[in-house]
Design an enzyme around this catalytic site. Structure first.
Site, PDB file in Angstrom:
ATOM      1  N   SER A  85       4.291  -5.057   7.672  1.00  0.00           N
ATOM      2  CA  SER A  85       2.846  -4.710   7.653  1.00  0.00           C
ATOM      3  C   SER A  85       2.657  -4.395   8.293  1.00  0.00           C
ATOM      4  O   SER A  85       2.732  -3.143   9.010  1.00  0.00           O
ATOM      5  CB  SER A  85       1.353  -5.958   7.218  1.00  0.00           C
ATOM      6  OG  SER A  85       0.629  -5.575   6.576  1.00  0.00           O
TER       7      SER A  85
ATOM      8  N   ASP B  58       2.902  -3.959   0.243  1.00  0.00           N
ATOM      9  CA  ASP B  58       3.301  -4.759   1.905  1.00  0.00           C
ATOM     10  C   ASP B  58       4.149  -5.475   1.343  1.00  0.00           C
ATOM     11  O   ASP B  58       4.563  -6.404   0.938  1.00  0.00           O
ATOM     12  CB  ASP B  58       2.459  -5.468   1.643  1.00  0.00           C
ATOM     13  CG  ASP B  58       1.189  -6.459   3.220  1.00  0.00           C
ATOM     14  OD1 ASP B  58       2.711  -6.295   4.156  1.00  0.00           O
ATOM     15  OD2 ASP B  58       0.659  -6.035   3.973  1.00  0.00           O
TER      16      ASP B  58
END
Length: 296
Positions: free
Chosen positions: A73, A187
């Protein structure tokens, strides 16, 4: 044989014997210290990721080498920028320029997969770095994503650096999933927010993890985006505990309950990263020294 010849012969024999004697003596072997391969694992946390910048600054100042970076991320964003150009001053300069609008490009027409397209994030990375492919970064770099169809943790090792970072940071429900090769990715924090196990599998001798989940409290939740972001934050906190068992050193900057999309606290977060990293330096140096001693 004359006396003179006999003396000469004796001297020659003595010289040869002396050479043989010295050639048989062993020269003390100089043992070269073997340096450990150090991995820096940067976890997710959106805007809290500015703390990663402070950690990296301290590593440079203390001359702690980084042989690989694993990022999830926002950890992949900061990690990718630094892996492309290992210069903490330039990293800070770039980080200070990042604003919420550089990351969050809300679509006028609400997408069925998420309101944020992620195009601005990809474009920002493209413009910020000269390196265009993951495999060409100066420090080996491994961004982490999640296959939305299969639930697998995916290590992105080849292809577009900017697109890989976009995929790694595509928070489900907020960002549109990213098609990378034949996969639909979101993610990496969904399955592996702080991928210390992957650092081990890549051959790291010392694994240093930076977690942004020390304080996950958030009392400023006012929208659906806030609800999703905080839910993901809680999920990452829970999954972190399993992966952190592979870490030798854990650095936890105090993010003071800052929300995941609060870009107004950059300086404070960087300072917290610096403080947390400085506390960890003695242990890191001790581990390096111990490894060198054991490897002789």
């Amino acid at each position: 044989m004359s006396g003179k010849e006999q003396v000469t012969k004796k001297l020659l024999l003595l010289f040869i014997a002396t050479l043989l004697l010295f050639s048989c003596q062993t020269t003390p072997e100089v043992t070269k210290k073997r340096e450990p391969k150090i991995a820096l694992v940067l976890g997710g946390g959106s805007a809290k990721g500015f703390a990663h910048v402070g950690v990296i600054r301290v590593f440079e100042q203390e001359k702690i080498p980084i042989h690989m970076i694993i990022g999830t991320s926002v950890g992949s964003l900061i990690g990718g920028l630094y892996a492309s150009n290992p210069d903490s001053f330039q990293l800070e300069w770039t980080a200070f320029k990042i604003e919420k609008n550089d990351i969050l490009d809300f679509s006028i027409i609400y997408s069925k997969f998420g309101p944020v397209q992620g195009t601005k994030l990809e474009t920002f990375v493209e413009q910020a770095v000269q390196v265009k492919k993951i495999e060409d970064t100066k420090i080996p770099f491994y961004p982490i994503a999640t296959d939305l169809n299969t639930g697998e943790t995916i290590i992105l090792e080849k292809g577009s650096l900017a697109k890989a970072i976009k995929a790694s940071a595509a928070i489900p429900g907020i960002f549109v999933p990213v098609t990378f090769g034949n996969r639909m990715l979101v993610d990496g924090g969904v399955t592996n927010n702080i991928a210390c196990d992957i650092a081990r599998n890549k051959g790291a001798d010392i694994v240093i993890a930076v977690s942004l989940q020390k304080d996950i409290k958030n009392y400023d939740i006012n929208s659906l985006i806030d609800v999703i972001a905080q839910s993901v934050n809680i999920m990452m906190y829970q999954t972190n505990q399993i992966k952190l068992q592979y870490a030798d050193v854990l650095i936890e900057p105090d993010t003071k309950g800052i929300s995941m999309f609060d870009f107004t606290q950059k300086k404070m977060l960087m300072e917290e990263g610096i403080k947390a990293a400085k506390k960890a330096i003695p242990k890191i140096k001790e581990l390096i020294s111990k490894y060198q001693q054991e490897s002789r």
